[in-house]
Design a protein around this motif. Structure first.
Motif, mmCIF file in Angstrom:
data_model
loop_
_atom_site.group_PDB
_atom_site.id
_atom_site.type_symbol
_atom_site.label_atom_id
_atom_site.label_comp_id
_atom_site.label_asym_id
_atom_site.label_seq_id
_atom_site.Cartn_x
_atom_site.Cartn_y
_atom_site.Cartn_z
ATOM 1 N N VAL A 176 1.174 -1.297 -0.119
ATOM 2 C CA VAL A 176 0.079 -0.165 0.376
ATOM 3 C C VAL A 176 1.011 0.887 -0.050
ATOM 4 O O VAL A 176 1.647 1.626 1.212
ATOM 5 N N GLU A 177 1.307 2.392 -1.270
ATOM 6 C CA GLU A 177 1.278 3.438 -1.274
ATOM 7 C C GLU A 177 0.321 4.634 -0.364
ATOM 8 O O GLU A 177 -0.019 4.101 -1.364
ATOM 9 N N GLY A 178 1.565 5.720 -0.185
ATOM 10 C CA GLY A 178 0.784 7.142 -0.167
ATOM 11 C C GLY A 178 1.100 7.808 0.496
ATOM 12 O O GLY A 178 2.107 7.253 2.131
ATOM 13 N N GLU A 179 1.291 9.180 0.713
ATOM 14 C CA GLU A 179 1.164 9.311 1.597
ATOM 15 C C GLU A 179 1.441 9.299 2.665
ATOM 16 O O GLU A 179 0.743 8.843 3.513
ATOM 17 N N SER A 180 1.903 9.848 3.745
ATOM 18 C CA SER A 180 1.755 10.182 5.555
ATOM 19 C C SER A 180 0.299 10.847 5.919
ATOM 20 O O SER A 180 0.038 11.935 4.939
ATOM 21 N N GLY A 181 -0.064 10.016 6.383
ATOM 22 C CA GLY A 181 -1.720 10.743 6.557
ATOM 23 C C GLY A 181 -3.251 10.062 5.955
ATOM 24 O O GLY A 181 -4.146 10.829 5.954
ATOM 25 N N THR A 182 -2.762 9.472 5.014
ATOM 26 C CA THR A 182 -3.472 8.955 3.712
ATOM 27 C C THR A 182 -4.683 8.150 4.104
ATOM 28 O O THR A 182 -6.016 8.066 3.436
ATOM 29 N N ASN A 290 4.805 5.100 3.000
ATOM 30 C CA ASN A 290 5.199 6.734 1.995
ATOM 31 C C ASN A 290 6.848 6.467 1.521
ATOM 32 O O ASN A 290 6.829 7.781 1.051
ATOM 33 N N ARG A 291 7.452 5.802 1.182
ATOM 34 C CA ARG A 291 9.117 6.677 0.632
ATOM 35 C C ARG A 291 8.208 6.077 -0.601
ATOM 36 O O ARG A 291 7.425 4.778 -0.982
ATOM 37 N N ASN A 292 9.129 5.790 -2.376
ATOM 38 C CA ASN A 292 9.165 5.389 -3.358
ATOM 39 C C ASN A 292 10.121 4.549 -3.436
ATOM 40 O O ASN A 292 11.773 4.336 -3.636
ATOM 41 N N LEU A 293 9.632 2.888 -3.062
ATOM 42 C CA LEU A 293 10.213 1.569 -2.966
ATOM 43 C C LEU A 293 11.267 1.477 -3.968
ATOM 44 O O LEU A 293 12.480 0.881 -3.809
ATOM 45 N N LYS A 294 11.026 1.894 -5.612
ATOM 46 C CA LYS A 294 11.793 1.802 -6.651
ATOM 47 C C LYS A 294 13.069 2.488 -6.382
ATOM 48 O O LYS A 294 14.366 2.340 -6.481
ATOM 49 N N GLU A 295 13.315 3.585 -5.935
ATOM 50 C CA GLU A 295 13.864 4.771 -5.529
ATOM 51 C C GLU A 295 15.189 3.658 -4.793
ATOM 52 O O GLU A 295 16.320 4.306 -4.628
ATOM 53 N N GLU A 296 14.603 3.419 -3.247
ATOM 54 C CA GLU A 296 15.397 3.334 -2.398
ATOM 55 C C GLU A 296 15.686 2.298 -3.001
ATOM 56 O O GLU A 296 16.687 1.926 -1.929
ATOM 57 N N VAL A 297 15.521 1.087 -3.405
ATOM 58 C CA VAL A 297 15.626 0.107 -4.030
ATOM 59 C C VAL A 297 17.320 0.394 -4.830
ATOM 60 O O VAL A 297 18.311 -0.007 -4.784
ATOM 61 N N GLU A 298 16.998 1.026 -6.322
ATOM 62 C CA GLU A 298 17.773 1.820 -6.762
ATOM 63 C C GLU A 298 18.787 2.774 -5.798
ATOM 64 O O GLU A 298 20.045 2.252 -6.335
ATOM 65 N N ALA A 299 18.774 2.902 -4.626
ATOM 66 C CA ALA A 299 19.965 3.731 -4.059
ATOM 67 C C ALA A 299 20.094 2.618 -3.016
ATOM 68 O O ALA A 299 20.821 3.267 -1.794
ATOM 69 N N GLY A 300 20.265 1.722 -3.221
ATOM 70 C CA GLY A 300 20.248 0.576 -2.192
ATOM 71 C C GLY A 300 20.253 0.409 -1.070
ATOM 72 O O GLY A 300 20.748 -0.135 -0.178
ATOM 73 N N ARG A 301 18.984 1.245 -0.383
ATOM 74 C CA ARG A 301 18.430 1.234 1.196
ATOM 75 C C ARG A 301 17.519 0.161 1.758
ATOM 76 O O ARG A 301 17.300 -0.303 1.787
ATOM 77 N N PHE A 302 17.151 -0.293 -0.413
ATOM 78 C CA PHE A 302 15.925 -2.000 -0.060
ATOM 79 C C PHE A 302 16.636 -2.767 -0.546
ATOM 80 O O PHE A 302 16.564 -2.502 -1.914
ATOM 81 N N ARG A 309 8.631 -9.691 -3.886
ATOM 82 C CA ARG A 309 8.215 -10.488 -2.969
ATOM 83 C C ARG A 309 6.821 -9.536 -2.496
ATOM 84 O O ARG A 309 6.374 -10.070 -2.777
ATOM 85 N N LEU A 310 7.660 -8.191 -2.437
ATOM 86 C CA LEU A 310 6.168 -7.764 -1.626
ATOM 87 C C LEU A 310 4.933 -6.936 -2.405
ATOM 88 O O LEU A 310 3.931 -6.618 -2.638
ATOM 89 N N ASN A 311 5.384 -6.551 -3.492
ATOM 90 C CA ASN A 311 5.179 -5.776 -4.449
ATOM 91 C C ASN A 311 4.027 -7.154 -5.669
ATOM 92 O O ASN A 311 4.044 -6.530 -6.933
ATOM 93 N N VAL A 312 3.328 -7.615 -5.411
ATOM 94 C CA VAL A 312 2.694 -8.592 -5.606
ATOM 95 C C VAL A 312 1.459 -7.664 -6.413
ATOM 96 O O VAL A 312 1.046 -7.561 -7.649
ATOM 97 N N VAL A 313 1.111 -6.950 -5.619
ATOM 98 C CA VAL A 313 -0.241 -6.525 -5.883
ATOM 99 C C VAL A 313 0.116 -4.476 -5.158
ATOM 100 O O VAL A 313 0.431 -5.091 -3.645
ATOM 101 N N THR A 314 0.046 -3.434 -6.005
ATOM 102 C CA THR A 314 -0.210 -2.264 -5.122
ATOM 103 C C THR A 314 -1.309 -1.760 -5.514
ATOM 104 O O THR A 314 -2.084 -1.418 -6.208
#
Length: 449
Positions: A176-182, A290-302, A309-314
């Motif tokens: 589930v993706e979204g800004e804080s408080g959504t 609330n982060r962009n996990l694709k960007e986190e993956v590219e940055a080596g933080r995820f 494995r988590l992103n079966v359904v978004t």
């Protein structure tokens, strides 16, 4: 005109008329169409029957000895008017018949009439009752499927609800993706409610738990596994057995823990800290960020493998500024809920207040809206006035220099919010819509820079 026997075959009927011929005519004509037919010559006889029997429909003459049909209907409390009511009336009683309709009678039929006309009148009333019952059942079904917190009338919210209903029965992981408080946790709860899983819904904020404790929190530990482990602990995976584990702020999870989580998901088993053997688990994972996990993956933080494995359904939860059509319903919901909790009188917002709220940007999303409504109720200050006051303060303070980069602006804003909260970082974190642990880490990074 004849109707299928099944249309009325489960219903009961009471006929109230002081004319024996009319009672006999209607009683014989309708006896084969209803499961039960009773007759009464007066209001008193009808009340005696109603005290011991339930009637789905009452057909009554307006003019009755003693109390008239209208007087009888007027004397009933709303809770006693469970039966549909058709009045029989002559042309001279038209005004009375119209008064009866205003009081809640279902229909009336003019005398003289033939059987076909009476059948048509009964059919109209019963068809309307069936439609009302179907609508009620539909609303009940919807309320069971979707928690009341998923509120909003926008096309975006409707689409999100459809997606939730579609993917909920699957055991697949959901991100589930979204800004804080959504309202990402509300989406996760809706997924669990619709999943049919028998276990519990267990939420955990990955950013609010110290990294060294997270493994024990999720997987549990055995007695003596580490200093202070005087007794074993089950762990949240086991607590959520056959249920749903909601991993909020998954982007905050340390890399080492991400590796352990990936193994648990792939093996469907966990190893408590200090244990020698793995324990099987049946848990549905819903993660939120609330982060962009694709960007986190590219940055080596995820970890990329955990992301896939988590992103079966978004499921994406839109920010409030992109769905202003939801604001009136949300305002109504929070106002009713908060006034009840605080024991305050109901409050009606002006059109100007609601319009101002719909025009607002809502950086804190639904959480900010709720806080604003609560503050407005406590202070008795409408949102429009509060924003005008804030605009005056901002005009005095001025903005940030154009040459500042985003990181410097973010630091200045965070420090300003903490100062406004008199140094209370927990309160500042709630205002900013982040975990207190995240705020502590930011200050630690700035101190070490």
């Amino acid at each position: 005109m004849t109707l299928p026997m099944t249309t009325w075959s489960a219903l009961s009927l009471l006929i109230v008329d002081d004319e024996p011929g009319m009672r006999s005519f209607l009683g014989k004509a309708l006896a084969k169409r209803f499961a039960q037919v009773e007759t009464a010559a007066s209001v008193e006889e009808a009340e005696a029957l109603r005290s011991r029997l339930h009637f789905d429909l009452i057909i009554a003459d307006i003019r009755l000895p003693g109390r008239s049909g209208i007087e009888w209907h007027e004397s009933l409390q709303p809770s006693e008017r469970r039966s549909d009511l058709i009045f029989m009336t002559g042309y001279g009683d038209m005004e009375s018949a119209l008064r009866a309709l205003r009081l809640g009678a279902s229909d009336f039929i003019l005398k003289p009439f033939n059987l076909e006309q009476m059948v048509q009148a009964v059919d109209r009333v019963i068809a309307r009752r069936h439609l009302e019952r179907e609508n009620w059942l539909l609303r009940e079904e919807v309320s069971k499927h979707f928690p009341v917190q998923l509120i909003g009338d926008s096309a975006t919210t409707a689409e999100l609800k459809c997606m939730i209903a579609r993917v909920a029965p699957s055991p697949a992981a959901v991100l589930v993706e979204g800004e804080s408080g959504t309202g990402k946790e509300l989406v996760a709860r809706a997924l669990h409610q619709l999943s049919g899983r028998s276990g519990a819904f267990v939420p955990v904020n990955c950013g609010a738990i110290a990294p060294e404790l997270l493994e024990s929190e999720l997987f549990g530990h055995v007695q003596g596994a580490f200093t202070g482990a005087r007794k074993g602990r089950e762990g949240l995976f086991r607590v959520a057995q056959q249920g749903t584990l909601f991993l909020d702020e998954i982007g905050e999870m340390p890399l080492a823990m991400q590796s352990s989580l990936l193994r648990a998901l792939e093996q469907k088993a966990i190893r408590p800290v200090g244990a020698e053997r793995e324990l099987p688990v049946d848990v549905r994972i819903v993660a939120a960020t609330n982060r962009n996990l694709k960007e986190e993956v590219e940055a080596g933080r995820f970890r990329a493998d955990l992301f896939y494995r988590l992103n079966v359904v978004t499921l994406k939860v839109a920010p409030l500024r992109e769905r202003p059509e939801d604001i009136p319903a949300l305002v109504h919901h929070f106002t009713e809920r908060l006034t009840t909790e605080m024991g305050m009188a109901p409050l009606r917002w002006t059109h100007e207040d609601v319009a101002a709220m719909q025009a607002h940007e809502w950086p804190g999303n639904v959480r900010e809206l709720r806080n604003l409504i609560e503050r407005s109720l406590l202070l008795g200050k409408p949102p429009a006035l509060e924003w005008q006051a804030e605009a005056g303060v901002q005009a005095v303070q001025g903005g940030y220099p154009d040459e500042w980069d985003l990181a410097r602006v973010a630091r200045a804003h965070i420090e300003q919010v903490v100062a406004r909260c008199d140094g209370n970082k927990s309160a500042a974190a709630r205002t900013l819509g982040v975990a207190r642990k995240t705020l502590e880490r930011k200050f630690k990074e700035w101190e070490q820079a």
